[in-house]
Design a protein around this motif. Structure first.
Motif, mmCIF file in Angstrom:
data_model
loop_
_atom_site.group_PDB
_atom_site.id
_atom_site.type_symbol
_atom_site.label_atom_id
_atom_site.label_comp_id
_atom_site.label_asym_id
_atom_site.label_seq_id
_atom_site.Cartn_x
_atom_site.Cartn_y
_atom_site.Cartn_z
ATOM 1 N N SER A 161 0.821 -1.207 0.000
ATOM 2 C CA SER A 161 0.000 0.000 0.000
ATOM 3 C C SER A 161 0.856 1.258 0.000
ATOM 4 O O SER A 161 0.511 2.242 -0.652
ATOM 5 N N LEU A 162 1.958 1.230 0.711
ATOM 6 C CA LEU A 162 2.850 2.382 0.747
ATOM 7 C C LEU A 162 3.400 2.680 -0.635
ATOM 8 O O LEU A 162 3.578 3.841 -1.013
ATOM 9 N N ALA A 163 3.623 1.650 -1.422
ATOM 10 C CA ALA A 163 4.130 1.856 -2.782
ATOM 11 C C ALA A 163 3.181 2.709 -3.604
ATOM 12 O O ALA A 163 3.606 3.398 -4.531
ATOM 13 N N CYS A 164 1.912 2.708 -3.259
ATOM 14 C CA CYS A 164 0.926 3.491 -4.004
ATOM 15 C C CYS A 164 0.859 4.947 -3.557
ATOM 16 O O CYS A 164 0.347 5.791 -4.289
ATOM 17 N N VAL A 165 1.347 5.259 -2.368
ATOM 18 C CA VAL A 165 1.196 6.622 -1.851
ATOM 19 C C VAL A 165 2.510 7.339 -1.582
ATOM 20 O O VAL A 165 2.495 8.511 -1.225
ATOM 21 N N TRP A 166 3.651 6.703 -1.768
ATOM 22 C CA TRP A 166 4.912 7.305 -1.325
ATOM 23 C C TRP A 166 5.175 8.689 -1.907
ATOM 24 O O TRP A 166 5.720 9.538 -1.212
ATOM 25 N N PRO A 167 4.799 9.009 -3.148
ATOM 26 C CA PRO A 167 5.090 10.369 -3.614
ATOM 27 C C PRO A 167 4.382 11.429 -2.776
ATOM 28 O O PRO A 167 4.884 12.535 -2.623
ATOM 29 N N ARG A 168 3.222 11.089 -2.224
ATOM 30 C CA ARG A 168 2.450 12.061 -1.444
ATOM 31 C C ARG A 168 3.119 12.444 -0.130
ATOM 32 O O ARG A 168 2.766 13.456 0.461
#
Length: 110
Positions: free
Chosen positions: A40-47
């Motif tokens: 899940s972190l892979a989907c939000v890390w840029p944020r």
């Protein structure tokens, strides 16, 4: 970022009182749940990262010669488009949504 990011999907919430027993808590955390959180972190890390140019801490700026590129974020290569979704842009977007809601308007979508 509370309304922008699904924190429970990629983070483990701990309290300050948990610090003395942190090692025990982390050792007891199920490995399959760690894997789900990491995916899940892979989907939000840029944020949650600051990817804009010239945002390094004072003294930590990388010059052109050090990188051989025009800015430190050039290291993102083909992922440079992620700069539009970094922590700075996320904060601004969250504030725009809050202002719209406070004024009784429809907030912009995420």
């Amino acid at each position: 970022f509370n309304e922008l990011l699904p924190w429970s999907g990629f983070s483990l919430r701990l309290y300050q009182r948990d610090i003395p027993k942190l090692e025990t808590l982390l050792d007891a955390f199920p490995m399959d749940r760690w894997r789900r959180l990491r995916r899940s972190l892979a989907c939000v890390w840029p944020r949650v990262l600051w990817l804009q140019e010239d945002n390094e801490a004072p003294g930590d700026q990388l010059n052109e010669q050090a990188w051989g590129r025009s800015d430190a974020t050039a290291a993102l290569g083909g992922e440079g488009v992620l700069r539009r979704y970094d922590a700075w842009e996320s904060v601004l977007h969250t504030l725009k949504r809050r202002v719209a809601l406070a004024r009784g308007r429809t907030p912009p979508p995420f």
